[in-house]
Motif scaffolding. Structure first.
Motif, PDB file in Angstrom:
ATOM      1  N   ILE A  30      83.407  15.912  11.564  1.00  0.00           N
ATOM      2  CA  ILE A  30      82.217  16.934  10.991  1.00  0.00           C
ATOM      3  C   ILE A  30      81.345  16.922  12.260  1.00  0.00           C
ATOM      4  CG2 ILE A  30      80.256  17.377   9.524  1.00  0.00           C
ATOM      5  CD1 ILE A  30      81.723  15.705   7.347  1.00  0.00           C
ATOM      6  N   LEU A  31      80.785  18.249  12.386  1.00  0.00           N
ATOM      7  CA  LEU A  31      79.691  18.262  13.549  1.00  0.00           C
ATOM      8  C   LEU A  31      78.424  18.797  12.457  1.00  0.00           C
ATOM      9  CD1 LEU A  31      78.661  18.600  16.334  1.00  0.00           C
ATOM     10  CD2 LEU A  31      79.653  20.984  16.253  1.00  0.00           C
ATOM     11  N   ASP A  32      77.584  18.029  12.417  1.00  0.00           N
ATOM     12  CA  ASP A  32      76.468  18.293  11.452  1.00  0.00           C
ATOM     13  C   ASP A  32      75.101  18.344  12.271  1.00  0.00           C
ATOM     14  OD1 ASP A  32      74.931  18.605   8.963  1.00  0.00           O
ATOM     15  OD2 ASP A  32      75.320  16.333   8.471  1.00  0.00           O
ATOM     16  N   GLY A  33      74.226  19.011  11.663  1.00  0.00           N
ATOM     17  CA  GLY A  33      72.748  19.081  12.306  1.00  0.00           C
ATOM     18  C   GLY A  33      72.859  20.390  13.267  1.00  0.00           C
ATOM     19  N   ILE A  34      73.654  21.202  12.929  1.00  0.00           N
ATOM     20  CA  ILE A  34      73.544  22.550  13.877  1.00  0.00           C
ATOM     21  C   ILE A  34      73.241  23.796  13.234  1.00  0.00           C
ATOM     22  CG2 ILE A  34      75.227  21.999  15.524  1.00  0.00           C
ATOM     23  CD1 ILE A  34      77.451  23.331  14.132  1.00  0.00           C
ATOM     24  N   ASN A  35      72.334  24.630  13.539  1.00  0.00           N
ATOM     25  CA  ASN A  35      71.986  25.653  12.986  1.00  0.00           C
ATOM     26  C   ASN A  35      72.541  27.202  13.559  1.00  0.00           C
ATOM     27  OD1 ASN A  35      70.455  28.085  11.885  1.00  0.00           O
ATOM     28  ND2 ASN A  35      68.483  26.941  12.256  1.00  0.00           N
ATOM     29  N   PRO A  36      73.319  27.938  12.603  1.00  0.00           N
ATOM     30  CA  PRO A  36      73.877  28.974  13.232  1.00  0.00           C
ATOM     31  C   PRO A  36      72.968  30.302  13.375  1.00  0.00           C
ATOM     32  CG  PRO A  36      74.380  28.758  11.157  1.00  0.00           C
ATOM     33  CD  PRO A  36      73.623  27.686  11.196  1.00  0.00           C
ATOM     34  N   GLY A  37      71.588  29.986  13.093  1.00  0.00           N
ATOM     35  CA  GLY A  37      70.700  30.970  13.114  1.00  0.00           C
ATOM     36  C   GLY A  37      69.830  31.127  11.626  1.00  0.00           C
ATOM     37  N   ASN A  38      68.613  31.132  11.853  1.00  0.00           N
ATOM     38  CA  ASN A  38      67.603  31.376  10.737  1.00  0.00           C
ATOM     39  C   ASN A  38      67.960  32.495   9.697  1.00  0.00           C
ATOM     40  OD1 ASN A  38      66.849  28.815  11.755  1.00  0.00           O
ATOM     41  ND2 ASN A  38      64.755  30.078  12.389  1.00  0.00           N
ATOM     42  N   GLN A  39      68.266  33.512  10.550  1.00  0.00           N
ATOM     43  CA  GLN A  39      68.789  34.794   9.732  1.00  0.00           C
ATOM     44  C   GLN A  39      69.675  34.513   8.405  1.00  0.00           C
ATOM     45  OE1 GLN A  39      69.787  34.298  12.724  1.00  0.00           O
ATOM     46  NE2 GLN A  39      71.798  35.314  13.027  1.00  0.00           N
ATOM     47  N   PHE A  40      70.487  33.511   8.609  1.00  0.00           N
ATOM     48  CA  PHE A  40      71.681  33.280   7.334  1.00  0.00           C
ATOM     49  C   PHE A  40      70.845  32.704   6.394  1.00  0.00           C
ATOM     50  CE2 PHE A  40      74.092  33.657  11.199  1.00  0.00           C
ATOM     51  CZ  PHE A  40      74.813  34.572  10.818  1.00  0.00           C
ATOM     52  N   GLY A  41      69.825  31.614   6.354  1.00  0.00           N
ATOM     53  CA  GLY A  41      69.427  31.156   5.470  1.00  0.00           C
ATOM     54  C   GLY A  41      70.150  29.819   5.089  1.00  0.00           C
ATOM     55  N   TYR A  42      70.906  28.998   5.950  1.00  0.00           N
ATOM     56  CA  TYR A  42      71.326  28.113   5.339  1.00  0.00           C
ATOM     57  C   TYR A  42      70.295  26.838   5.236  1.00  0.00           C
ATOM     58  CZ  TYR A  42      76.053  29.944   6.468  1.00  0.00           C
ATOM     59  OH  TYR A  42      77.416  30.465   6.664  1.00  0.00           O
TER      60      TYR A  42
END
Length: 161
Positions: free
Chosen positions: A142-154
């Motif tokens: 697992i690769l955790d703590g990443i953000n693919p972009g705020n536009q997705f709202g994850y």
């Protein structure tokens, strides 16, 4: 619209927990297609959790075993009667302790079995024999703590590689 589109797509998880002696944690369910058969602890992913959170929850709920993810070791995907996409992610987990507390509402039994002994059990999931040949070095972590972009709202995002 989204719920209607995905209502016939199932996502489940299963966990392979291996004891320090090399025995596998298996359960005998009281319901479903594997009723009365030895299989891995498993269940469906809830709407508010990631797949790794779901498998940790399912293993703990069914067996009382608290465990951590080591990695993703398999994917099972099938179509039931040309109507339902049935998908399962199988994880390898490391237990913190090995004392069982069986969830008797869903299970007849839970125990640790030597993998070779499982092959001699007539009432076992076919999938178990295929995991005898899994290689830990091929496992995805697992690769955790990443953000693919705020536009997705994850609120949670993980990548398995």
């Amino acid at each position: 619209m989204k719920k209607e589109r995905c209502k016939d797509v199932w996502l489940a998880v299963a966990g392979l927990v291996i004891s320090d002696e090399g025995k596998w944690l298996v359960v005998k369910k009281k319901y479903g297609g594997l009723k009365g058969m030895w299989s891995l602890p498993a269940g469906f992913v809830n709407k508010n959790e990631t797949v790794d959170e779901a498998v940790i929850r399912e293993v703990r709920e069914e067996t009382g075993i608290a465990a951590k993810i080591e990695g993703l070791i398999g994917v099972r995907s099938g179509v039931i009667q040309d109507e339902i996409s049935d998908n399962m992610l199988i994880f390898l987990l490391k237990a913190d302790r090995f004392e069982l507390t069986v969830q008797l509402d869903e299970l007849y039994e839970a125990r640790f079995f030597a993998p070779e002994a499982l092959l001699k059990e007539p009432n076992r999931s076919m999938m178990l024999e295929h995991f005898l040949s899994f290689k830990k070095e091929r496992m995805q972590t697992i690769l955790d703590g990443i953000n693919p972009g705020n536009q997705f709202g994850y609120t949670s995002y993980k990548l398995f590689m």
